[in-house]
Design an enzyme around this catalytic site. Structure first.
Site, PDB file in Angstrom:
ATOM      1  N   ARG A   1      17.828  11.298  23.693  1.00  0.00           N
ATOM      2  CA  ARG A   1      18.335  11.898  22.613  1.00  0.00           C
ATOM      3  C   ARG A   1      19.742  12.521  22.557  1.00  0.00           C
ATOM      4  NH1 ARG A   1      14.275  13.444  25.942  1.00  0.00           N
ATOM      5  NH2 ARG A   1      14.408  15.169  26.930  1.00  0.00           N
TER       6      ARG A   1
ATOM      7  N   HIS B   1      12.947  22.769  -4.169  1.00  0.00           N
ATOM      8  CA  HIS B   1      11.972  22.398  -5.177  1.00  0.00           C
ATOM      9  C   HIS B   1      10.579  21.763  -4.474  1.00  0.00           C
ATOM     10  CE1 HIS B   1      14.721  23.129  -8.030  1.00  0.00           C
ATOM     11  NE2 HIS B   1      15.677  22.981  -7.490  1.00  0.00           N
TER      12      HIS B   1
HETATM   13  O1  F6P Z   1       9.230   7.474  24.236  1.00  0.00           O
HETATM   14  C1  F6P Z   1      10.065   8.384  24.225  1.00  0.00           C
HETATM   15  C2  F6P Z   1      11.467   7.917  24.614  1.00  0.00           C
HETATM   16  O2  F6P Z   1      11.647   7.277  25.740  1.00  0.00           O
HETATM   17  C3  F6P Z   1      12.618   8.351  24.244  1.00  0.00           C
HETATM   18  O3  F6P Z   1      13.019   9.429  24.967  1.00  0.00           O
HETATM   19  C4  F6P Z   1      13.773   7.614  23.854  1.00  0.00           C
HETATM   20  O4  F6P Z   1      14.887   8.022  22.991  1.00  0.00           O
HETATM   21  C5  F6P Z   1      12.823   6.431  23.017  1.00  0.00           C
HETATM   22  O5  F6P Z   1      11.825   6.341  23.788  1.00  0.00           O
HETATM   23  C6  F6P Z   1      13.626   5.095  23.172  1.00  0.00           C
HETATM   24  O6  F6P Z   1      13.843   4.658  24.297  1.00  0.00           O
HETATM   25  P1  F6P Z   1      14.563   3.340  24.636  1.00  0.00           P
HETATM   26  O7  F6P Z   1      16.020   3.764  24.381  1.00  0.00           O
HETATM   27  O8  F6P Z   1      14.613   3.336  26.136  1.00  0.00           O
HETATM   28  O9  F6P Z   1      14.169   2.328  24.020  1.00  0.00           O
END
Ligand code: F6P
Length: 559
Positions: free
Chosen positions: A287, A403
Site C-alpha cells: 500500500r 447530493h
Molecule cells: O491481501 C492484502 C494484500 O497482501 C495487500 O497488502 C497487497 O497490497 C495486496 O494483497 C496485493 O498483494 P500482491 O501485490 O502480493 O499481489
C-alpha cells in the site's frame, strides 16, 4: 524474528525513546483525557467568536500544501497536548528509525522504506549494511527506458504493431495507487496510450477490459509483490490465454507481458523473462508502493519526467515531515487530529472528500492505506489494545457526494470528521467551473462548522413548525487541504501527507502499521473452498451456513 518478538514483549520495541509502554498509563494521554473533559462541549461557533485569528492561526503549510485545521474541535491547548503525546510516544525517534532503514515492521522483521523510493541519488539508506538507494535509481532508470520505448513506439507487440493499451493486472496495493494516480494525472497522460486496470477476479473485469482490444496492440503488466496472489495470477493466466489465442503463438507472451514483483522465481515460473521484470523489495509495503515499479503503468501514461516530479513531491513531504516542528507539521497535525476524534470524541469514521474529479479514487486508495495499516487489535508487544485504533475511512468526490450522503453529515446523529481537499486551479478551464467547485468546498466546511441554528431560521421567517427539521447543529469538524493545482508534484506530496499521518497514528497507538495478518485467514479459507468447489466438500467441513451456501452454489452455478 523470534528474538525481536521476545525483545518487543519484554523490553519495549527497540531503541531509545521508542518503548511501547501501555498507552493508558501515559501521562500525556491522561492529560488529554482531563483536557477533553474541559473542552468537549465547546462549539466551533464559540471558538471562532473568541479568537478572531483562529482561521489563520490554526493553519500550517508545507510541501506545497496548505492545511487549515481551524474548523476542528480543538483549542490551541489541545494541539499542544496532542503534540506532547506524539513526542512522548517517541514519534520523532520512530520516524528517524524508519528513514534510517531500521526494521520497524516488527512482526515481519522488515525495514519500512517507501521513503527510499523517492530519496535523491547520493542519499545513503542501508538495509543489512547495504545502501538501497543506488538500486532504487537503477530500477527507475530501467522503468524509464521501458516506458519511453512503449510511449514512442520502439516497443512493439509480437506482430510488430505499436502498443495502444496497457492493462495493469494487480490488486490492493498493486492496483489502487497506480489507478488513483492515473486518473488524477490524466491531463498529463499521453492520449495515444490507454491504461486500464483489472483487479477483480470476476471474469467480467478482464472481459470488459479486453473486449474492444486487439491483443497485438495490448501490453499486460502483471503487478504483484508476491506473485502468488490468487486473484491476480488467475487474471494473468486468462490474459495470457487471450493473448496467445489472439496472436497464435506462445512466443507472443514475451512481447506482451512484463512483471512487477519482488519474487523473481514465480515470475520466471509464469513465463516472463527476467529482462522484462521490474523489481521492488520486501521493505516496500504494497500500500506504500506507488513510487516503486508498481507505478510502471502510471509512468507509461505520464512519462518518466512527470513520474519523477511526483517522486519529488513525495520527497517534499518527507522532508517536511522530518524537519518541521510537530506543532506545524502537516502529517503530524492530521494524524493527531485523527487520534483526537477517534480516541477522545469516540468518532469512529473519517470521510475523505476530494473536490477534484481527478481524485475520485483517492478515497479507495486511502481506505487501504489507512485501514490495512492501522486496523490492528494488539500493540507491538502483542498485548490487546484497550483503546480504539484505526478509524473507518470512506469517501467520495465532494460535489457528487453532496447530493447523496452529505445529508447525514449535516443532520445525522453521528459526527464524522471530514477531510476536504481542493485546488486553486483546475487543469481544464471551462469558465466558472472551478469557482463553483471551490465555492461548494468552502460552503460545506462553513455549513458543517456553524450550521443553521433555530434562531437564525426564525429570523429568516421560517415557520415555527418547520424549524426543527431545518436546524443544522453545526460543530461538525472539517480539515481543509488546499493545493495550487493537481500536478504530479502536488499529488506526490498529498499521498505522502497521508502516509505519514497514518504512521503518526500508528506510533501513538503503539501498533505495527506495516503488517496485514488479518487478511490471511480469508485467503486460506478461499483456497480451501475453491478446491472443495472443484473436488467436493469433505464430511463435517464448515459450519452449517457455509455448507448450505456451497451446496446451493454448486447446484445452481451452471445455470
Ligand atoms: O491481501 C492484502 C494484500 O497482501 C495487500 O497488502 C497487497 O497490497 C495486496 O494483497 C496485493 O498483494 P500482491 O501485490 O502480493 O499481489
Amino acid at each position: 524474528m523470534d528474538d525481536r518478538w521476545g525483545t518487543a514483549r519484554d523490553e519495549g520495541v527497540g531503541g531509545a525513546g521508542r518503548g511501547v509502554a501501555a498507552l493508558a498509563s501515559n501521562a500525556q494521554w491522561r492529560a488529554l483525557k482531563d483536557h477533553f473533559a474541559l473542552v468537549k462541549d465547546l462549539t466551533l461557533r464559540a471558538l471562532f467568536e473568541a479568537d478572531p485569528d483562529r482561521g489563520t492561526a490554526l493553519a500550517a503549510e508545507g510541501a506545497g500544501l496548505y492545511l487549515d485545521y481551524s474548523k476542528n474541535r480543538v483549542t490551541r491547548e489541545t494541539v499542544r497536548l496532542l503534540c506532547d503525546l506524539a513526542r512522548a510516544r517517541g514519534l520523532e525517534a520512530w520516524r528517524d528509525a524508519m528513514f534510517q532503514g531500521e526494521r520497524i515492521n516488527i512482526t515481519e522483521d522488515r525495514s519500512v522504506l517507501h521513503v527510499a523510493l523517492r530519496a535523491p541519488r547520493g542519499t545513503v539508506i542501508k538495509v543489512d549494511g547495504c545502501d538501497v538507494v543506488p538500486e532504487v535509481h537503477e530500477v527507475l532508470a530501467q522503468m524509464s527506458a521501458f516506458a519511453d520505448k512503449v510511449r514512442d513506439g520502439r516497443w512493439t507487440g509480437y506482430s510488430g504493431k505499436r502498443i495502444r493499451t496497457v492493462i495493469n493486472i494487480g490488486i490492493g496495493g498493486s492496483y489502487l495507487g497506480p489507478e488513483m494516480a492515473c486518473q488524477a494525472l490524466r491531463p498529463f497522460a499521453d492520449p495515444a496510450i490507454a491504461v486500464r486496470f483489472v483487479a477483480n477476479v470476476d471474469s467480467e473485469a478482464l472481459r470488459a477490459a479486453t473486449a474492444d482490444l486487439d491483443p497485438a496492440e495490448t501490453l499486460f503488466i502483471v503487478c504483484s509483490k508476491t506473485f502468488t496472489t490468487e486473484e491476480t495470477m488467475t487474471n494473468a493466466r486468462s490474459a495470457r490465454q487471450w493473448c496467445v489465442a489472439g496472436l497464435g503463438s506462445d512466443a507472443a507472451v514475451a512481447a506482451h507481458f512484463v512483471a512487477v514483483s519482488t519474487n523473481a522465481a514465480e515470475v520466471a515460473r509464469f513465463g516472463i523473462d527476467a529482462a522484462h521484470m521490474f523489481v521492488f523489495w520486501d521493505w516496500v509495503g504494497g500500500r506504500y508502493s506507488l513510487g516503486s515499479a508498481v507505478g510502471l503503468a502510471l509512468m507509461i501514461a505520464i512519462g518518466p519526467e512527470r513520474f519523477r516530479e511526483m517522486l519529488a513531491g513525495f520527497r517534499d513531504m518527507d522532508e517536511h515531515f522530518q524537519s518541521a516542528p510537530l506543532e506545524c507539521n502537516l502529517p503530524v497535525l492530521m494524524g493527531m487530529l485523527s487520534v483526537w476524534y477517534n480516541n477522545f470524541h469516540g468518532m469512529e469514521t473519517q470521510a475523505i472528500l476530494p473536490y477534484a474529479h481527478g481524485l475520485a479514487r483517492l478515497p479507495a486508495y486511502l481506505e487501504q492505506l489507512q485501514m490495512e495499516s492501522n486496523g490492528k487489535h494488539v500493540d507491538l508487544a502483542g498485548r490487546p489494545v484497550t483503546y480504539q485504533t484505526g478509524p473507518i475511512v470512506w469517501g467520495e468526490p465532494g460535489v457528487d457526494a453532496q447530493h447523496s450522503f452529505y445529508q447525514l453529515l449535516h443532520q445525522g446523529t453521528k459526527a464524522v470528521p471530514c477531510d476536504l481537499i481542493g485546488f486553486c486551479r483546475s487543469s481544464a478551464d471551462l469558465p466558472g467551473h472551478q469557482d463553483l467547485l471551490m465555492a461548494n468546498l468552502l460552503a460545506q466546511a462553513e455549513a458543517l462548522a456553524f450550521g443553521r441554528p433555530a434562531a437564525q431560521l426564525a429570523e429568516e421567517g421560517v415557520p415555527a413548525a418547520q424549524i426543527p427539521y431545518r436546524v443544522c447543529e453545526g460543530n461538525r469538524p472539517t480539515t481543509i487541504v488546499l493545493g495550487e493545482a493537481l500536478t504530479p508534484r502536488v499529488l506526490g506530496a498529498l499521498i505522502a501527507l497521508y502516509e505519514h499521518s497514518v504512521f503518526t497514528q500508528g506510533v501513538v497507538w503503539g501498533i505495527d502499521s506495516f503488517d496485514q495478518w488479518g487478511v490471511e485467514l480469508g485467503k486460506v479459507l478461499a483456497r480451501r473452498i475453491a478446491s472443495e468447489i472443484r473436488g467436493g466438500i469433505g464430511e463435517g467441513a464448515h459450519d452449517s451456513s457455509t455448507r448450505a451456501l456451497i451446496g446451493r452454489y454448486l447446484a445452481r452455478r451452471t445455470g
